[in-house]
Enzyme design. Sequence first.
Site, PDB file in Angstrom:
ATOM      1  N   GLU A 280       0.669  -1.738   0.133  1.00  0.00           N
ATOM      2  CA  GLU A 280       0.140  -0.066  -0.300  1.00  0.00           C
ATOM      3  C   GLU A 280       0.623   1.849  -0.121  1.00  0.00           C
ATOM      4  O   GLU A 280       0.508   2.512  -0.610  1.00  0.00           O
ATOM      5  CB  GLU A 280      -1.205   0.217   1.395  1.00  0.00           C
ATOM      6  CG  GLU A 280      -2.051  -1.033   1.177  1.00  0.00           C
ATOM      7  CD  GLU A 280      -3.038  -1.459   0.344  1.00  0.00           C
ATOM      8  OE1 GLU A 280      -2.869  -0.456  -0.667  1.00  0.00           O
ATOM      9  OE2 GLU A 280      -3.508  -2.318  -0.848  1.00  0.00           O
ATOM     10  N   HIS A 283       1.560   2.387  -2.982  1.00  0.00           N
ATOM     11  CA  HIS A 283       0.344   3.035  -4.565  1.00  0.00           C
ATOM     12  C   HIS A 283       0.325   4.583  -3.722  1.00  0.00           C
ATOM     13  O   HIS A 283       0.270   4.595  -4.648  1.00  0.00           O
ATOM     14  CB  HIS A 283      -0.823   2.064  -3.024  1.00  0.00           C
ATOM     15  CG  HIS A 283      -1.763   1.187  -4.794  1.00  0.00           C
ATOM     16  ND1 HIS A 283      -1.955   0.459  -5.955  1.00  0.00           N
ATOM     17  CD2 HIS A 283      -1.658  -0.149  -4.318  1.00  0.00           C
ATOM     18  CE1 HIS A 283      -1.876  -0.079  -6.494  1.00  0.00           C
ATOM     19  NE2 HIS A 283      -2.092  -1.003  -4.713  1.00  0.00           N
ATOM     20  N   GLU A 309      -0.887  -0.452 -10.370  1.00  0.00           N
ATOM     21  CA  GLU A 309      -0.338  -2.376  -9.601  1.00  0.00           C
ATOM     22  C   GLU A 309       1.594  -2.423  -9.601  1.00  0.00           C
ATOM     23  O   GLU A 309       1.552  -2.815  -9.190  1.00  0.00           O
ATOM     24  CB  GLU A 309      -0.763  -2.819  -9.813  1.00  0.00           C
ATOM     25  CG  GLU A 309      -0.691  -4.391  -9.171  1.00  0.00           C
ATOM     26  CD  GLU A 309      -1.182  -4.157  -8.004  1.00  0.00           C
ATOM     27  OE1 GLU A 309      -2.721  -3.438  -7.427  1.00  0.00           O
ATOM     28  OE2 GLU A 309      -1.611  -5.177  -7.388  1.00  0.00           O
TER      29      GLU A 309
END
Lengths: 517, 517
Positions: A280, A283, A309
Amino acid sequence: MASEQSSTETEASDVYDEFETRVERISNVGNAAGILRWDQEVVMPDEGTPARAQQLSTLSSISHELLTDDETGRLLEELEARDLDDERAAVVREVRRQYDRETSVPQELVEEISKTTANAHPTWKQAKAEDDFETFAPVLEKLVELKREYAHHIDPDADPYEVLFSEYEPYIELETAEEILERLRDELVPLIEAIDESTEARTTSDDAALETDAFAGEFDDDDQEALARDVLDSLGYNWDRGRLDTAPHPFSSGTQFDARVTTRFEPEDLLGSITSTIHEFGHANYTLGLPDEAYGTPLGEARDLSVHESQSRLWENHVGRSRPFWEQFLPVARERFPELEDVTPEEAYESANQVYDDNLIRVEADELTYHLHIVIRFEIERDLISGDLAVEDVPETWNDKYEEYLGVRPETDAEGCLQDIHWSHGSFGYFPTYSLGSVLAAQLYAAAEDELGEQDDRIRDGDFGDLNRWLRENVHRHGKRYTTQELIERATGEEFTADYFLEYVDAKYGALYSLES
Amino acid sequence: MASEQSSTETEASDVYDEFETRVERISNVGNAAGILRWDQEVVMPDEGTPARAQQLSTLSSISHELLTDDETGRLLEELEARDLDDERAAVVREVRRQYDRETSVPQELVEEISKTTANAHPTWKQAKAEDDFETFAPVLEKLVELKREYAHHIDPDADPYEVLFSEYEPYIELETAEEILERLRDELVPLIEAIDESTEARTTSDDAALETDAFAGEFDDDDQEALARDVLDSLGYNWDRGRLDTAPHPFSSGTQFDARVTTRFEPEDLLGSITSTIHEFGHANYTLGLPDEAYGTPLGEARDLSVHESQSRLWENHVGRSRPFWEQFLPVARERFPELEDVTPEEAYESANQVYDDNLIRVEADELTYHLHIVIRFEIERDLISGDLAVEDVPETWNDKYEEYLGVRPETDAEGCLQDIHWSHGSFGYFPTYSLGSVLAAQLYAAAEDELGEQDDRIRDGDFGDLNRWLRENVHRHGKRYTTQELIERATGEEFTADYFLEYVDAKYGALYSLES
């Protein structure tokens, strides 16, 4: 003449400004909805749902109306007739694409899909809980039909699956995606078989098996959270523009001014919380690298799902599952968890990279088998949408493919074709982006190392500055300025290819499992 | 004939439905903005401001456009020409009022006010920090001018302060508010003087002074938070529709599905955190009592500021500062803070009700002097808007009034006329609602006790069910169905009056300070 020209230029600029104001408004409504969704997942009280659903539905319809307004169309036409600089032309290109899609689908169909998915979600949940595909089948049937119709409105001449895929990946050809997925299947199936054989051989020989239990034990939630913060600190997460919370299904969301991370903690899965936090972070770190001054326009927004991604996978796999990372990070982890005292960096590395030979569940998969989970879903949903596969045949086909590609057959549909939420959302064409992201991560990481030199020493020192600067420079700061293919070629000098991913896994897992090359 | 009539009815219903859909949209946009503001105060990372400001500004302009759209005007006219039931008529009345106000003010003026206040806030902050009124004066001047102009657009014939007051209190006449504030001034000034004299007399006699230090000490933040949750538990806060967080300036916000409370913890102010939590509970509890089925329309929204404040003050003062509350709650507090072991309920009660004879700061004021702080601001802002007071004379006038009403003269403007944020927001006419709320709290509490019997025993048992049901039934569930005066008369059988508040404080403080009646 000069003055006339300049007045035309001013006028062009006025038109663009008007257009940009409109685009920013739409973007602000979308970002507001993003905060409402974050709130819903992370902090909203249980019974807040009815009001939240109405708020989100209102924002979504306002955003749709602003985008599909005749005035948007008029401004697009005016601007397309002019000579715009590259940045403005890119903004026009991106908005045009969305405008064309949203204006081509009748609002009643959008609402029917939205109503059907709202109803499909609890049906899927129940079907999964009761391991009863029959319950879900009619809803899935209906969704397939509606999404086919949806695709037909957007482009009646195109393969409907291609149209759906391009909803998530507008600038990667389905053919390219298909070739990459086929290569993954064709090369990973034998690689995984070789790994299984090697593992079996070891258990019957004197060679020690790979360490898989370095993180066995029960780990306190609060300490796990402290360690997740250590992870984010060590990767250089900008806390002034972010925060860490927990959510049942970890995600990250936000804008370049405020990109938040969520994770989850399970007592017996310390490694899972670390890798999920790094994922995460990847991202959020992408979002934080988008240019401030372009906030509200496509130039300040991330390039679609596969590129997103690629950023999460690059940090999760190429950094977080690397040997030098564990050399650097294990001492940090030991400060929170003294019980890790006897674990060596090598053991941590091996545990973080074990390949499961009998796992049925995508979200628990390793770096290799993961892609076969994706390939299976891709092949099934493509055939569902084309009509080559009937809904009633999904469970059988699913199980056959698991047996063929992964050598393991699900005993229930709950751990088979009912395991993922995506189809109940009407999301067909989404799964491939997961694999494409991993493949792109490898290509970008190879290009970064090509330019910066091998990063192992840097990672061992906990110094991620160069790598991050490279990503900022070559990926993040461009937003949607380039199409995905252009972005990849500019960053890596090559077309999108699975070569680097396959080289990476061959080298890494060949060494780990002592395979003959 | 019958079928014709019925078709007209159907049509009327269609028009109303269309109208309601529009009203609900506006409300959803407003509630979404409410979540964004909660997020900004409670969880947003520091550097999220630029994006958040744009998101909020977009939502606010969308909401304005939806409300002031010609179509809203057309629907209002159509519906006003028809025979509507009471509930629908109330919705139309409320929307008409807002529509007329928002359409009468030019958008440029709204934007200029918004820009000026955005700039005024940091200027005020700096002026306060540097105790320099001169810096703030020109901005205040400008805001007074703009708000006068604003009022003129809404009603060129009315007293501009009256117009501004009615922005916050549409259904209480300024004359009524003025009478109440004058009565408070005229009766509280001598009461506070008598209390001061009594306190002085005690210190020179054998009578023990009132306990004021029951909560002296340092109290851990986490334990304070646990206690704040105990407070909310004991009052019956619905956690399934709410949550508790901290914020620098405590507030509550949300809807009937999700009404959140914030509070703050300072190590040396345990009592402050308890009373502030109870206060915010009162606000949230009102919101939670609004009817679910009316969400999105004025029937599901709270009746303005004074009624809202009546709910917070009722729980804070009539419940939370009562003797039986401390008899019930002190044992709960002792479990979190064993150091309170030697404090008696009477000492806690006395400490929670001490009257300060030398406090200059409104937000630190007690239940009595508080209203003189409000009266001073009211008198000054009314004269500023009318032009009877020049901005440059504000500090002197402020200090004179403090000396006259409270017997204490500020030595700096920072603790004088610069202490509150409100004027920098352009909020003139807001302050009175704080006092009106307390006054109304007393009137409602008296009416509730009149019907239910004295509540002391219930409070001592921690049983707030009857009281809360009475408030739900007589206040909360009506939303904006009745005007404020109607609501008060229906709930209490009387017009809005300061009688009950003055009776309450005379009785309570007369007994506490052994005054002669």
